[in-house]
Design a protein around this motif. Structure first.
Motif, PDB file in Angstrom:
ATOM      1  N   TYR A  27      10.511 -10.621 -10.631  1.00 50.44           N
ATOM      2  CA  TYR A  27       9.876 -10.121 -11.775  1.00 50.44           C
ATOM      3  C   TYR A  27       8.591 -11.042 -12.468  1.00 50.44           C
ATOM      4  CZ  TYR A  27      12.794  -6.248 -13.159  1.00 50.44           C
ATOM      5  OH  TYR A  27      13.756  -5.004 -13.036  1.00 50.44           O
ATOM      6  N   ARG A  28       7.620 -10.331 -13.121  1.00 50.03           N
ATOM      7  CA  ARG A  28       6.542 -11.237 -13.903  1.00 50.03           C
ATOM      8  C   ARG A  28       7.167 -10.848 -15.346  1.00 50.03           C
ATOM      9  NH1 ARG A  28       2.164  -8.704 -11.321  1.00 50.03           N
ATOM     10  NH2 ARG A  28       2.856  -6.857 -12.328  1.00 50.03           N
ATOM     11  N   VAL A  29       7.213 -12.113 -16.408  1.00 55.93           N
ATOM     12  CA  VAL A  29       7.845 -11.926 -17.388  1.00 55.93           C
ATOM     13  C   VAL A  29       6.883 -12.284 -18.648  1.00 55.93           C
ATOM     14  CG1 VAL A  29       9.790 -12.659 -18.801  1.00 55.93           C
ATOM     15  CG2 VAL A  29      10.152 -12.434 -16.520  1.00 55.93           C
ATOM     16  N   VAL A  30       6.878 -11.829 -19.740  1.00 55.29           N
ATOM     17  CA  VAL A  30       6.302 -12.247 -21.100  1.00 55.29           C
ATOM     18  C   VAL A  30       7.507 -12.748 -21.800  1.00 55.29           C
ATOM     19  CG1 VAL A  30       5.171 -11.576 -23.091  1.00 55.29           C
ATOM     20  CG2 VAL A  30       4.394 -10.709 -20.947  1.00 55.29           C
ATOM     21  N   ALA A  31       7.457 -14.004 -22.156  1.00 54.96           N
ATOM     22  CA  ALA A  31       8.808 -14.458 -22.499  1.00 54.96           C
ATOM     23  C   ALA A  31       8.356 -15.054 -24.061  1.00 54.96           C
ATOM     24  CB  ALA A  31       9.064 -15.892 -22.014  1.00 54.96           C
ATOM     25  N   VAL A  32       9.295 -14.136 -25.146  1.00 55.23           N
ATOM     26  CA  VAL A  32       8.672 -14.137 -26.402  1.00 55.23           C
ATOM     27  C   VAL A  32       9.739 -15.222 -27.118  1.00 55.23           C
ATOM     28  CG1 VAL A  32       8.125 -12.765 -28.449  1.00 55.23           C
ATOM     29  CG2 VAL A  32       7.900 -12.060 -26.285  1.00 55.23           C
TER      30      VAL A  32
END
Length: 243
Positions: A27-32
């Motif tokens: 996966y590519r992930v946007v980590a918030v």
């Protein structure tokens, strides 16, 4: 085709393990996360940190926009951000009540609302992080249990509402997990050693779960292997609710 996820509460504990596990799965992930430590997750452009407060009204749209801008799609939302409160109801203030719902419930609703149009396009998934406290009664967790009960019911309602959109919605319900989050809560107890002994005795396997064990359950619920599963609350609790 590379898949893309948004993960909240990503800086440590379960959230960090979810990011690591998803990254390993391609996966590519946007980590918030509100913590600046989320920046440590940046890796080869495939994990994009977003230091932001999940309680801010603009954060869900910003996270989804970041995923679309960076990776062109959104396939998975993991609503993990949350806070814990162990307090008898008679000692719990209105401000504490409001603050816990502001972190544990409202962001899950807002992130789902922001993500759903893009998840519908991808036939994607939402996985919420609830708790066994949202399934059973646990002493001195009245408000925390209420918030996690709300997450459980949000999961079921969204599963029904979104089934026709091709979006699956599930949740994990961890018991005690060996994280900094849990250690900090226990340190506030009058007798941390006694508190730990009670926790372990309540889990038939005799130990707390690891963050990675919860992360693996989340990844399973997002995977094709669980294609027939929606509206399910998967307990990752060492047998706690089976007692």
């Amino acid at each position: 085709m590379d898949l893309t996820a948004v993960v909240t509460g990503a800086a440590r504990g379960i959230g960090r393990s979810v990011v690591t596990r998803l990254r390993a799965e391609g996966y590519r992930v946007v980590a918030v996360d509100v913590s600046p430590a989320v920046a440590d997750l940046a890796e080869d452009g495939r994990v994009v940190p977003l230091p932001a407060d999940v309680t801010a009204a603009a954060t869900p749209d910003a996270a989804v926009a970041r995923a679309i801008a960076a990776f062109g799609r959104l396939d998975l939302l993991v609503n993990n951000a949350g806070r814990f409160l162990r307090r008898p109801i008679l000692d719990t203030t209105d401000d504490e009540f409001d603050a816990l719902f502001a972190v544990n419930v409202r962001p899950a609703f807002r992130f789902a609302r922001a993500a759903l149009p893009h998840l519908t396009d991808a036939g994607g998934c939402i996985v919420n992080v609830a708790s066994i406290s949202g399934l059973i009664g646990v002493p001195n967790q009245s408000v925390y249990a209420m918030t996690k009960g709300a997450v459980v019911q949000l999961t079921r309602q969204l599963a029904i509402e979104c089934a026709g959109r091709g979006v699956r919605v599930n949740a994990v319900a961890p018991g005690a997990v060996d994280t900094e989050f849990m250690a900090e809560a226990r340190a506030a107890d009058p007798d941390p050693a006694a508190s730990l002994a009670v926790t372990l005795s309540n889990h038939p396997i005799g130990r707390m779960s690891t963050p990675d064990e919860v992360a693996r359950a989340i990844v399973f619920l997002a995977s094709p292997e669980s294609a027939g599963i929606t509206g399910t609350i998967l307990s990752v609790d060492g047998g706690y609710v089976a007692r």
